[in-house]
Design an enzyme around this catalytic site. Sequence first.
Site, PDB file in Angstrom:
ATOM      1  N   SER B 297       1.011  -1.031   0.188  1.00 24.80           N
ATOM      2  CA  SER B 297       0.051   0.389   0.245  1.00 24.80           C
ATOM      3  C   SER B 297       0.440   1.375   0.080  1.00 24.80           C
ATOM      4  CB  SER B 297      -0.836  -0.042   1.646  1.00 24.80           C
ATOM      5  OG  SER B 297      -1.510   1.530   1.623  1.00 24.80           O
ATOM      6  N   ARG B 344       2.744   9.720  -6.840  1.00 23.87           N
ATOM      7  CA  ARG B 344       3.539   7.660  -7.826  1.00 23.87           C
ATOM      8  C   ARG B 344       4.171   8.652  -8.460  1.00 23.87           C
ATOM      9  NH1 ARG B 344      -2.192   4.418  -8.228  1.00 23.87           N
ATOM     10  NH2 ARG B 344      -2.686   4.152  -5.915  1.00 23.87           N
TER      11      ARG B 344
END
Lengths: 247, 654
Positions: B297, B344
């Site tokens: 995660s 990201r």
Amino acid sequence: MELTLKIWRQAGPTAKGEFATYEVKDISPDMSFLEMLDVLNERLITEGTEPIAFDSDCREGICGMCGLMISGEAHGPERTTTCQLHMRSFSSGETVTIEPWRANAFPVIRDLVVDRTSFDRIIQAGGYVSVNTGAAPEAHSVPVPKEDADRAFDSAKCIGCGACVAACPNASAMLFLGAKVTHLGELPQGQPERDSRVVKMLDEHDLQGFGGCTNIGECSNACPKEIPLDVISTLNADLRKAASRSR
Amino acid sequence: MTDTLSEYFTVGDPIADTKAPDVPIEQMWTKHQFDSALVNPNNRRKLDVIIVGTGLAGASAAATMGEAGYNVKSFFYQDSARRAHSIAAQGGINAAKNYNDDGDSTYRLFYDTVKGGDYRSRETNVYRLAEVSANIIDQAVAQGVPFAREYGGLLDNRSFGGVQVARTFYAAGQTGQQLLIGAYQAMERQVAKGTVTEYSRHEMLEVIIVDDVARGIIARDMVTGEIETHLADVVVLASGGYGNVFFLSTNAMGCNVTAAWRAHRKGAHFANPCYTQIHPTCIPVSGDHQSKLTLMSESLRNDGRIWVPKNAEDCEKDPRDIPEEDRDYYLERIYPAFGNLVPRDIASRQAKNMCDEGRGVGPKVGDFRRGVYLDFASAIERLGRPAIEAKYGNLFDMYSRITGEDPYQVPMRIYPAVHYTMGGLWVDYDLQTSVKGLYAIGEANFSDHGANRLGASSLMQCLADGYFVLPNTVRDYLAKPQARITEDHPAVVAAKNSVTERIDALLSINGERTVDSFHRELGNIMWEYCGMERTDEGLRKAIDLIRSLKDEFWRNVRVLGAADTLNQSLEKAGRVADFFELGELMCIDALHRRESCGGHFRAESVTEDGEALRHDDEFAYVAAWGFGGEDGAPVLHKEDLNYKFIELKQRSYK
């Protein structure tokens, strides 16, 4: 690591199966058990032998597709799925026996691949809440106590891998069934069909050829998602209530 | 377009999506549904609907179409519909419920999604997604999906990357599983009622097109090997993404592009194939044998500090023996404002840069160490081990199981991995592809995420498409049914023959190399040249490499066994053959898009401080590729993206 593998080979559903022995070398302890089989299969193909058929998909312990009896234990010596079992759980020189799930309700398709659609038919018998799309009330219109939601979730973790059936001497699917009955039974949404659900699912369970439960507990011990044994108690209690109410 | 690109593709006619009515955006979907024709209940059961795939999109669509009374046939390659890869989604599902009164709204979810997608998605589709999102939660709760709850009995929410409101609903770290089980159970209920028929262990290998209209599929029963013809009034592809073209990805082993690619070869445009989302926090590769990568995660970056040794010669050392002054906390150094919580794409790219410089850690795979440390030592010191266990315990356990290392004692190692593909079959507002009667939903289409997907948005899109959008748009098409055809129609026979011939061809090559060895090599090429960073030169090289590897594949692959049995090598071979063709198209798409946006980072297109630089004047369009024939070049159709409601802005992370 070096291992001796005794693997069940069976060309098709009606073919006679037998164990074949393969020696594997250069196995890294970091490999997952299925990656070890991948490596063996690459070698077999190069040697002109058909690779060993086995099921797998997500390879991160959640899809429930993989399932092997490894030296007599469902998913092997650790309490996890086969894809999350790593070779460091074995020692070099060991002999490892690999078989498909054994149960009448899970017929072998080929090698280590079995047919588990009997699980789907149990769900079809009542493992759902009858609500059509678009007909749902506002989500906050029905509060659910946190404890109930948590217990429902703990039962809903079942991945349908079939380890419970494979581990049970009776090949019973009662843990699988109990998990679903408990999941829906703990929630207000599951109440209207609670009685009919348990009766219909249990009938289907027996019809599919699964065995009866004699409270041995191997199912829960083998469950990679640690579904507790008490879901079977919940199932039995629901069954009694359903029977008394239907009189 | 400059001449040097013209050898790779030709430019065709522009296309446009004209289905959304010309009214204010908040009225579009309501008006469109009202304007669509209805099918009366008695006629529905005479209509056959094929749905390929049973993930969140396919299962929810099958359940809903079955409830409506259509005759649904559901095809999937797994043994059970419950195993589709949606099951592996962890984090949560977004919905604009504004339960927390923190300023959320349909418009804000719409805005966040368009911005998060780097302004490369279609406004009308995204608005509708936001509009139906709240209904999805109602539906799932009614099915008994055990979402996390507050003590008062109401649903709990959390926040996810890229947004400033808490709109993510979740069920521990298994939200995908719980939502899929809900949709699967709804679908099994219809199986029991007889409106849905399941075809497990079946793979769609061809789409049947008669007079430019999709009329069915050719599927292989993976157990008996039988090649089956299934005719229908409409064909829906819910067959997922194509991240496995990279061989190593977070996708399930069986995820493949075949259904979408076969449709593409029959006329369906393939849009934005180069948009790949790379996730920064995966467990790194441990060796050449590795079959897939596991995602951790993103929440770990809240407390973990990311670093590599300053000196390459320290990379083999136990990290605990490397003193503070010899560690490079590179994200904190380069991006002091965001630190370890940069988006990201940045976190991924910088990790690659560190490893390319020779400062990666962990075991050598090939010539490189591909890993960076994610270190909790200071968090454990600051907060205490129990606090860290409470927050991240299950993730630490998962890491420990896979790597055999204790992350409480030694820093974790992470590396970016391919996670999600935003490209897919081009669809219009109705989710219909450029082939009439052929629809694509979920990750299989290109429509809602633009060039980058926000966390917790994929589950939302798949269920929106399956429960609410497709069942409403497909009605209009089905209200005017096509004339019946039979299995002896020449187009049907030709489709079936082509499948059989292809299988025979694969089985008869009997070369030297395994399918996996080709797939691994293709994956390496894709990762190296069409992965986190792309260059003009690298992409041209990749295209050459893919072409020659594809050529070798068809001469030298070894597929043992027979066609009339369970044959996993044969299944893989067909999929890898399609991955070669898709991989080439991905590189061509990446080559032509000379800008950086979202999941597509072109090294030649950066701002002064090295960030991604879009070129809205040149590239504010969807690249929808037409199949150019067996040896022909692909044809680029541009759909201009018109931003009427949201202003285009450069994203900034500093």
